[in-house]
Design an enzyme around this catalytic site. Structure first.
Site, PDB file in Angstrom:
ATOM      1  N   SER A  36      -6.208  -0.707  10.870  1.00 19.37           N
ATOM      2  CA  SER A  36      -7.002  -1.533  10.139  1.00 19.37           C
ATOM      3  C   SER A  36      -8.607  -1.960  11.014  1.00 19.37           C
ATOM      4  O   SER A  36      -8.647  -1.585  12.156  1.00 19.37           O
ATOM      5  CB  SER A  36      -6.288  -3.092  10.302  1.00 19.37           C
ATOM      6  OG  SER A  36      -6.991  -4.168   9.929  1.00 19.37           O
ATOM      7  N   TYR A  48      -1.327  -8.430  16.691  1.00 23.76           N
ATOM      8  CA  TYR A  48      -1.622  -7.472  15.506  1.00 23.76           C
ATOM      9  C   TYR A  48      -3.072  -6.705  15.556  1.00 23.76           C
ATOM     10  O   TYR A  48      -2.797  -5.319  15.655  1.00 23.76           O
ATOM     11  CB  TYR A  48      -1.615  -8.275  14.073  1.00 23.76           C
ATOM     12  CG  TYR A  48      -1.991  -7.376  12.947  1.00 23.76           C
ATOM     13  CD1 TYR A  48      -1.073  -6.529  12.526  1.00 23.76           C
ATOM     14  CD2 TYR A  48      -3.365  -7.342  12.588  1.00 23.76           C
ATOM     15  CE1 TYR A  48      -1.175  -5.605  11.353  1.00 23.76           C
ATOM     16  CE2 TYR A  48      -3.588  -6.506  11.147  1.00 23.76           C
ATOM     17  CZ  TYR A  48      -2.700  -5.819  10.717  1.00 23.76           C
ATOM     18  OH  TYR A  48      -2.972  -4.821   9.533  1.00 23.76           O
ATOM     19  N   LYS A  99      -3.236  -2.475  16.090  1.00 23.43           N
ATOM     20  CA  LYS A  99      -4.067  -1.669  15.430  1.00 23.43           C
ATOM     21  C   LYS A  99      -5.078  -0.821  16.041  1.00 23.43           C
ATOM     22  O   LYS A  99      -5.327   0.187  15.914  1.00 23.43           O
ATOM     23  CB  LYS A  99      -4.911  -2.667  14.190  1.00 23.43           C
ATOM     24  CG  LYS A  99      -3.756  -3.262  13.185  1.00 23.43           C
ATOM     25  CD  LYS A  99      -3.209  -1.982  12.211  1.00 23.43           C
ATOM     26  CE  LYS A  99      -1.730  -1.986  12.195  1.00 23.43           C
ATOM     27  NZ  LYS A  99      -1.073  -1.268  11.320  1.00 23.43           N
ATOM     28  N   ILE A 157       0.830  -1.135   0.145  1.00 23.58           N
ATOM     29  CA  ILE A 157       0.174   0.031   0.032  1.00 23.58           C
ATOM     30  C   ILE A 157       0.822   1.261  -0.215  1.00 23.58           C
ATOM     31  O   ILE A 157       0.550   2.226  -0.519  1.00 23.58           O
ATOM     32  CB  ILE A 157      -0.994   0.036   1.179  1.00 23.58           C
ATOM     33  CG1 ILE A 157      -1.834  -1.474   1.151  1.00 23.58           C
ATOM     34  CG2 ILE A 157      -1.560   1.183   1.324  1.00 23.58           C
ATOM     35  CD1 ILE A 157      -2.539  -1.592   2.469  1.00 23.58           C
TER      36      ILE A 157
HETATM   37  N1  LIG Z   1      -2.787  -5.549   3.476  1.00 21.38           N
HETATM   38  C1  LIG Z   1      -4.228  -5.279   4.059  1.00 21.38           C
HETATM   39  O1  LIG Z   1      -5.225  -6.047   3.836  1.00 21.38           O
HETATM   40  C2  LIG Z   1      -4.038  -4.361   5.407  1.00 21.38           C
HETATM   41  C3  LIG Z   1      -5.432  -4.220   5.878  1.00 21.38           C
HETATM   42  C4  LIG Z   1      -5.382  -3.460   6.967  1.00 21.38           C
HETATM   43  C5  LIG Z   1      -4.279  -2.615   7.205  1.00 21.38           C
HETATM   44  N2  LIG Z   1      -3.198  -2.996   6.673  1.00 21.38           N
HETATM   45  C6  LIG Z   1      -1.885  -1.878   7.113  1.00 21.38           C
HETATM   46  O2  LIG Z   1      -1.612  -1.091   6.001  1.00 21.38           O
HETATM   47  C7  LIG Z   1      -0.092  -1.042   6.015  1.00 21.38           C
HETATM   48  C8  LIG Z   1       0.711  -1.494   4.892  1.00 21.38           C
HETATM   49  O3  LIG Z   1       0.838  -2.628   4.893  1.00 21.38           O
HETATM   50  P1  LIG Z   1       0.882  -3.446   3.358  1.00 21.38           P
HETATM   51  O4  LIG Z   1      -0.265  -4.406   3.244  1.00 21.38           O
HETATM   52  O5  LIG Z   1       1.358  -2.640   2.355  1.00 21.38           O
HETATM   53  O6  LIG Z   1       2.073  -4.555   3.944  1.00 21.38           O
HETATM   54  P2  LIG Z   1       3.385  -4.941   3.177  1.00 21.38           P
HETATM   55  O7  LIG Z   1       3.486  -5.100   1.713  1.00 21.38           O
HETATM   56  O8  LIG Z   1       4.253  -5.804   4.111  1.00 21.38           O
HETATM   57  O9  LIG Z   1       4.287  -3.634   3.568  1.00 21.38           O
HETATM   58  C9  LIG Z   1       4.732  -3.338   4.876  1.00 21.38           C
HETATM   59  C10 LIG Z   1       5.816  -2.100   4.803  1.00 21.38           C
HETATM   60  O10 LIG Z   1       6.289  -1.804   6.224  1.00 21.38           O
HETATM   61  C11 LIG Z   1       7.772  -2.053   6.044  1.00 21.38           C
HETATM   62  N3  LIG Z   1       8.210  -2.220   7.456  1.00 21.38           N
HETATM   63  C12 LIG Z   1       8.001  -3.670   8.112  1.00 21.38           C
HETATM   64  N4  LIG Z   1       8.511  -3.400   9.273  1.00 21.38           N
HETATM   65  C13 LIG Z   1       9.614  -2.244   9.353  1.00 21.38           C
HETATM   66  C14 LIG Z   1      10.529  -1.677  10.304  1.00 21.38           C
HETATM   67  N5  LIG Z   1      10.870  -2.338  11.334  1.00 21.38           N
HETATM   68  N6  LIG Z   1      10.936  -0.459   9.748  1.00 21.38           N
HETATM   69  C15 LIG Z   1      10.564   0.067   8.708  1.00 21.38           C
HETATM   70  N7  LIG Z   1       9.655  -0.521   7.802  1.00 21.38           N
HETATM   71  C16 LIG Z   1       9.145  -1.412   8.194  1.00 21.38           C
HETATM   72  C17 LIG Z   1       8.047  -3.177   5.170  1.00 21.38           C
HETATM   73  O11 LIG Z   1       9.530  -2.909   4.949  1.00 21.38           O
HETATM   74  P3  LIG Z   1      10.433  -4.279   4.169  1.00 21.38           P
HETATM   75  O12 LIG Z   1       9.676  -4.495   2.756  1.00 21.38           O
HETATM   76  O13 LIG Z   1      11.543  -4.015   4.302  1.00 21.38           O
HETATM   77  O14 LIG Z   1       9.979  -5.394   5.058  1.00 21.38           O
HETATM   78  C18 LIG Z   1       7.058  -2.673   4.034  1.00 21.38           C
HETATM   79  O15 LIG Z   1       7.530  -1.493   3.254  1.00 21.38           O
HETATM   80  C19 LIG Z   1       0.052  -1.635   7.463  1.00 21.38           C
HETATM   81  O16 LIG Z   1       0.327  -0.809   8.469  1.00 21.38           O
HETATM   82  C20 LIG Z   1      -0.930  -2.697   7.822  1.00 21.38           C
HETATM   83  O17 LIG Z   1      -1.173  -3.014   8.977  1.00 21.38           O
HETATM   84  C21 LIG Z   1      -2.888  -3.780   5.808  1.00 21.38           C
END
Ligand SMILES: NC(=O)c1ccc[n+]([C@@H]2O[C@H](COP(=O)([O-])OP(=O)(O)OC[C@H]3O[C@@H](n4cnc5c(N)ncnc54)[C@H](OP(=O)(O)O)[C@@H]3O)[C@@H](O)[C@H]2O)c1
Ligand SMILES: *[C@@H]1O[C@H](CO)[C@@H](O)[C@H](O)[C@H]1NC(C)=O
Length: 318
Positions: free
Chosen positions: A170, A202, A206, A48
């Site tokens: 979330s 998690y 959130k 995202i």
């Molecule tokens: N996907 C869904 O359905 C969903 C639903 C509700 C909420 N969300 C929220 O949306 C947000 C983005 O998630 P996403 O789905 O895009 O997940 P994602 O594809 O796994 O991306 C997560 C990002 O966070 C970074 N990250 C993780 N640990 C970190 C750290 N210690 N320091 C700095 N960066 C770090 C990752 O970096 P690396 O690549 O280096 O690991 C990656 O760039 C999250 O907060 C998640 O909780 C997602």
């Protein structure tokens, strides 16, 4: 024959119902000019965050990608530059699992960047482990790291004309709970290597994101800075990278059929980051580019103040 017809109708009806509720799409309609504005996004190298950074770059914003991995971040910047033609993308090193890294990052950021218009607390994970400072990784990264980052950047946000803080939460917050005593004693809100254990942790983290935003809005009264928490939708990203193989096998077909792509998943973040007129809803939770009522525990004044004060203590601000 009639059974076959009923079966197909039920599947189709179920699909339509799901795409109108849990997997509903929306589009950010805001077109505020972003040229000359600086946006800082954590974890912008994939998922995202990367989609959000791409949209903002296309609209002319200067976008700082605060990521923990240089190689991944630079590859993402190359992609975004190619797609948007922007040359205003910058990588800066930030590991949210280290309070030292956050402080170093802020020092470097404040020195290099004269302004900050939008801070997007986007990074997050689902998994097990500990931060460098001994906090549970989910509480530590998803909440505490972003808490410290935001506090240290507030002054720069206030110097602008209408700074915003957008924090990715979330809908999973609704299964969250916070045991303050355990948190203070152990520095985590649940751990464990089984998926159900870290999924609970998690959800707890959130809930912290929603309460943090609720409290931040109160503390920002009288300034021109506003803040929002976001449920982005259920999106196909790398977020499930740590779940077990058999769960992946189960999730994958549903994900392909129903989950939003990252581009659709970025819309509510964009809405909160740039839509004109949302300021009166500072402190609120957004989903599908609209304000979403939250349950009582997510707007509990006592809990949000307590979480703020404990967070200050845990990251050495108080
Ligand atoms: N996907 C869904 O359905 C969903 C639903 C509700 C909420 N969300 C929220 O949306 C947000 C983005 O998630 P996403 O789905 O895009 O997940 P994602 O594809 O796994 O991306 C997560 C990002 O966070 C970074 N990250 C993780 N640990 C970190 C750290 N210690 N320091 C700095 N960066 C770090 C990752 O970096 P690396 O690549 O280096 O690991 C990656 O760039 C999250 O907060 C998640 O909780 C997602
Ligand atoms: C907020 O913005 C308005 C309009 O730009 C300005 O008049 C006011 O001084 C600002 N307030 C603060 C606290 O910066």
């Amino acid at each position: 024959m009639i059974y076959l017809f009923l079966f197909v109708a039920a599947i189709l009806g179920g699909y339509i119902l799901l795409t109108q509720t849990l997997f509903k799409r929306s589009k950010c309609k805001g077109n505020a000019p972003m040229a000359g504005k600086t946006v800082l996004i954590t974890g912008g190298n994939t998922g995202i965050g990367k989609a959000t950074a791409t949209h903002l770059a296309r609209r002319g914003a200067r976008v700082i990608l605060a990521c923990r991995n240089r190689v991944k971040a630079e590859a993402a910047i190359m992609d975004i530059e190619q797609e948007t033609g922007s040359s205003e993308l910058v990588y800066m090193q930030l590991d949210l699992a280290s309070l030292t890294s956050i402080r170093c990052f802020v020092q470097a950021f404040l020195k290099a960047e004269p302004r900050l218009d939008v801070l997007i607390n986007n990074a997050g994970l689902v998994g097990d482990g500990w931060t460098e400072d001994g906090f549970g990784i989910l509480f530590g990264v998803n909440h505490l790291g972003h808490f410290l980052l935001t506090c240290l950047l507030l002054q720069r946000l206030k110097e602008g004309k209408g700074g915003r803080v957008v924090t990715l939460s979330s809908m999973a917050y609704c299964w969250g709970r916070i045991d303050f005593e355990a948190l203070e004693a152990n520095g985590h809100l649940g751990t464990g290597r089984y998926s159900w254990q870290f999924f609970q942790a998690y959800c707890n983290s959130k809930l912290c994101n929603v309460l943090f935003t609720h409290e931040l809005a109160k503390r920002l009264k009288g300034t021109n800075v506003t803040c929002y928490s976001v449920h982005p939708g259920i999106v196909r990203t790398e977020l499930s990278r740590h779940v077990s193989l058999w769960q992946k096998v189960f999730i994958e077909p549903i994900a392909r059929l129903l989950f939003l792509d990252p581009d659709a998943g970025a819309q509510t973040t964009l809405h909160c980051g740039l839509q004109e007129g949302v300021e009166p809803w500072s402190g609120s939770h957004f989903s599908c580019c609209a304000v979403q009522e939250v349950s009582a525990k997510a707007r509990d004044d006592y809990a949000s103040r307590k979480l703020w004060e404990l967070s200050e203590k845990l990251c050495g601000l108080a």
